[in-house]
Design a protein around this motif. Structure first.
Motif, short mmCIF file in Angstrom:
data_model
loop_
_atom_site.label_atom_id
_atom_site.label_comp_id
_atom_site.label_asym_id
_atom_site.label_seq_id
_atom_site.Cartn_x
_atom_site.Cartn_y
_atom_site.Cartn_z
N ASN A 98 3.60 11.53 -0.22
CA ASN A 98 4.02 11.69 1.18
C ASN A 98 4.38 13.15 1.40
O ASN A 98 5.45 13.60 1.00
CB ASN A 98 5.23 10.78 1.47
CG ASN A 98 5.62 10.81 2.93
OD1 ASN A 98 5.45 11.80 3.62
ND2 ASN A 98 6.17 9.70 3.40
N GLY A 130 3.70 -0.49 1.27
CA GLY A 130 3.38 0.74 1.97
C GLY A 130 4.52 1.17 2.89
O GLY A 130 5.57 0.52 2.97
N ARG A 139 -4.16 -1.82 9.45
CA ARG A 139 -3.29 -1.71 8.29
C ARG A 139 -1.88 -2.21 8.58
O ARG A 139 -1.15 -2.59 7.66
CB ARG A 139 -3.26 -0.27 7.79
CG ARG A 139 -4.58 0.19 7.18
CD ARG A 139 -4.64 1.70 7.03
NE ARG A 139 -3.64 2.20 6.09
CZ ARG A 139 -3.41 3.50 5.89
NH1 ARG A 139 -4.12 4.40 6.58
NH2 ARG A 139 -2.49 3.90 5.03
N THR A 152 9.50 0.16 5.60
CA THR A 152 8.82 -0.34 4.40
C THR A 152 8.11 -1.63 4.74
O THR A 152 8.68 -2.53 5.38
CB THR A 152 9.84 -0.59 3.27
OG1 THR A 152 10.53 0.63 3.01
CG2 THR A 152 9.13 -1.06 2.01
N PHE A 190 1.37 5.21 4.75
CA PHE A 190 1.17 5.58 3.36
C PHE A 190 1.03 4.33 2.51
O PHE A 190 1.83 3.41 2.62
CB PHE A 190 2.34 6.43 2.86
CG PHE A 190 2.47 7.74 3.60
CD1 PHE A 190 1.73 8.83 3.21
CD2 PHE A 190 3.30 7.84 4.70
CE1 PHE A 190 1.82 10.03 3.90
CE2 PHE A 190 3.41 9.02 5.40
CZ PHE A 190 2.66 10.12 5.01
N ALA A 191 0.01 4.30 1.70
CA ALA A 191 -0.21 3.17 0.79
C ALA A 191 0.88 3.15 -0.27
O ALA A 191 1.56 4.16 -0.50
CB ALA A 191 -1.59 3.30 0.13
N PRO A 192 1.08 2.01 -0.91
CA PRO A 192 2.11 1.93 -1.96
C PRO A 192 1.93 3.01 -3.02
O PRO A 192 0.84 3.18 -3.56
CB PRO A 192 1.90 0.54 -2.54
CG PRO A 192 1.26 -0.25 -1.44
CD PRO A 192 0.40 0.72 -0.71
#
Length: 287
Positions: A139, A68, A44, A63, A133-135
């Motif tokens: 969180n 993400g 990822r 970022t 963390f995905a967009p």
């Protein structure tokens, strides 16, 4: 644990080397730190570009180009190292032992102006951790945090509202990350001293003038600590390996039984324990 000024110092030291850099490859030398690395951590990250390195409270957040986020917490002994930068020592006084056995993550980056950059994460005690963390994903580490103490969202009216009817000691209230993000024990002690507020007072008893002084003191103490490069306590040093110096400016923290430094006070600094943390204050001039 590093506090906000220490993390901000590390962020400022790392940003010029990794912002705008493409992550070519990532190597994990173990499956976990404090927590296991998230599933697909390497795949990822590889191919992504770090568009910005920010900080939220005591977390570093990179970022990524897909929107993400790569979150890192340094724990007690975590340190990011830039291998191609001449450093006097590794950051946060974690120098390593020469074998690299405490280096757990290595990322090979290509920076648009610096070329190849090797970013490593070393952590002897492994109290730090990382997550992805995905967009737009929730969180759990940052979503419930209060406003940044140096941002515009922290104001006297905001803090007055949060302190309303609070029966707990103001020191404990300020350490609640849901009230203000990133404030730690050292700088709360210093801010309460600067504003002349007794750390034992119930949060709800502060009046408007005292709250205004407290907000100003929080900003002043944190800004001074960042300008000094943070405080070197145990494992922390700046990103260039040099120690921080704000600890030499502590008014009360660590000064139990020393004379109060406030001119004309004549009091003596005391130490008490609140919520399991040491509190240093002057009972003569903190009301």
């Amino acid at each position: 644990m590093p506090e906000l000024p220490e993390v901000e110092t590390v962020r400022r030291g790392l940003a010029p080397f990794i912002e705008g850099a493409r992550i070519e490859s990532v190597t994990l030398n173990r499956p976990d730190l404090r927590f296991p690395f998230p599933e697909g951590f390497v795949s990822r990250l590889e191919g992504q570009t770090i568009t910005h390195l920010g900080r939220r409270a005591k977390y570093l957040i990179a970022t990524l180009s897909d929107g993400g986020a790569w979150l890192s917490h340094l724990g007690m002994t975590g340190a990011f190292l830039v291998a191609d930068r001449p450093l006097d020592e590794a950051s946060r006084l974690n120098k390593g032992d020469g074998t690299g056995k405490h280096v757990h993550v290595v990322a090979s980056l290509t920076h648009p102006s610096r070329g190849r950059v090797t970013l490593s994460y070393s952590d002897p005690r492994r109290f730090g951790f990382m997550d992805l963390f995905a967009p737009g994903a929730a969180n759990p580490f940052t979503d419930s945090l209060g406003p940044e103490p140096l941002g515009n969202d922290l104001s006297a009216p905001y803090l007055a509202q949060r302190l309303k009817n609070k029966k707990g000691p103001i020191k404990t209230v300020l350490l609640d990350q849901r009230v203000i993000a990133g404030l730690g024990n050292i700088y709360v002690c210093e801010a309460l001293y600067l504003s002349g507020i007794d750390p034992r007072r119930a949060g709800g008893t502060l009046n408007g003038g005292e709250i205004e002084k407290l907000v100003a003191a929080i900003r002043q103490v944190l800004a001074a600590a960042i300008a000094a490069g943070g405080s070197t306590l145990k494992d922390f040093a700046k990103a260039d390996g040099q120690p921080g110096y704000f600890q030499h400016s502590f008014a009360v923290y660590g000064h139990e039984d020393d004379p109060c430094p406030r001119p004309g006070c004549g009091g003596t600094t005391e130490r008490i324990v609140q919520a399991g943390r040491s509190t240093f204050f002057c009972p003569a001039c903190q009301r």
